[in-house]
Design an enzyme around this catalytic site. Structure first.
Site, PDB file in Angstrom:
ATOM      1  N   ASN A 186       0.881  -1.235   0.113  1.00 10.87           N
ATOM      2  CA  ASN A 186       0.087  -0.053   0.029  1.00 10.87           C
ATOM      3  C   ASN A 186       0.854   1.211   0.097  1.00 10.87           C
ATOM      4  O   ASN A 186       2.155   1.285   0.060  1.00 10.87           O
ATOM      5  CB  ASN A 186      -1.015   0.018   1.310  1.00 10.87           C
ATOM      6  CG  ASN A 186      -2.377  -0.138   0.819  1.00 10.87           C
ATOM      7  OD1 ASN A 186      -2.854   0.426   0.145  1.00 10.87           O
ATOM      8  ND2 ASN A 186      -2.988  -1.156   1.843  1.00 10.87           N
ATOM      9  N   ASP A 234      -2.659   2.625   4.867  1.00 10.21           N
ATOM     10  CA  ASP A 234      -3.417   2.142   3.914  1.00 10.21           C
ATOM     11  C   ASP A 234      -2.657   3.204   2.626  1.00 10.21           C
ATOM     12  O   ASP A 234      -1.517   3.288   2.550  1.00 10.21           O
ATOM     13  CB  ASP A 234      -4.790   2.416   3.840  1.00 10.21           C
ATOM     14  CG  ASP A 234      -5.635   1.261   3.260  1.00 10.21           C
ATOM     15  OD1 ASP A 234      -4.940   0.292   2.893  1.00 10.21           O
ATOM     16  OD2 ASP A 234      -6.543   1.671   2.618  1.00 10.21           O
TER      17      ASP A 234
END
Length: 169
Positions: free
Chosen positions: A32, A82
């Protein structure tokens, strides 16, 4: 890439460049936060499952130079990085899964800002064309959505932003 069930270490980061695919990093569970410094000489990437972010020096053509270096270890704070984007000031702006927020860190890894969003699982920030930060959120793992989940939110105004990097296929 990552395993369909986020199998530990099954993921990797690849670069497609001028018709050639090359694996750059392997052994990542949930890759990510792939993003780049304003000058294009540093790349960032995270493993959400490990709660860590690394930085990687790049040459003028965008290829890694040396080894990736630790940038953030968010595990002790219980935070999962993320998606991410870097602002014009070099600030690493990272959505934090489960926290309903994007955190901004300076080049030394110090947190400078927190931008809250309505959805619990903030997943990826991006910059609009007028200096705003837009943040997507996800429904995954939320059994009883309250109408605030899975939406895109405006998290900040008037940020100093940079255009998206040029893509060469």
């Amino acid at each position: 890439t990552m395993g369909k069930r986020a199998e530990p270490g099954a993921g990797g980061i690849y670069r497609w460049h001028k018709g050639e695919l090359q694996r750059l990093f392997h052994g990542i569970t949930i890759p990510n936060a792939i993003s780049f410094s304003p000058d294009g000489r540093v790349a960032y990437f995270a493993d959400t499952a490990a709660a860590k972010v690394w930085w990687q020096a790049l040459d003028a053509e965008g290829w890694p130079v040396g080894s990736a270096q630790p940038y953030l270890d968010l595990g002790p704070a219980g935070l999962e990085p993320d998606g991410a984007v870097v602002d014009a000031g070099g600030g690493f702006c990272c959505a934090i899964w489960g926290a309903g927020a994007v955190l901004r860190f300076d080049g030394d890894g110090r947190r400078t800002h927190r931008f809250d969003v309505g959805g619990r699982h903030s997943s990826c920030p991006a910059f609009g064309d007028r200096g705003e930060m837009l943040v997507t959120t996800a429904l995954q793992g939320i059994d009883d959505p309250d109408g605030m989940q899975g939406l895109t939110y405006l998290a900040a105004h008037d940020l100093e932003t940079i255009p998206e990097p040029r893509v060469i296929l």
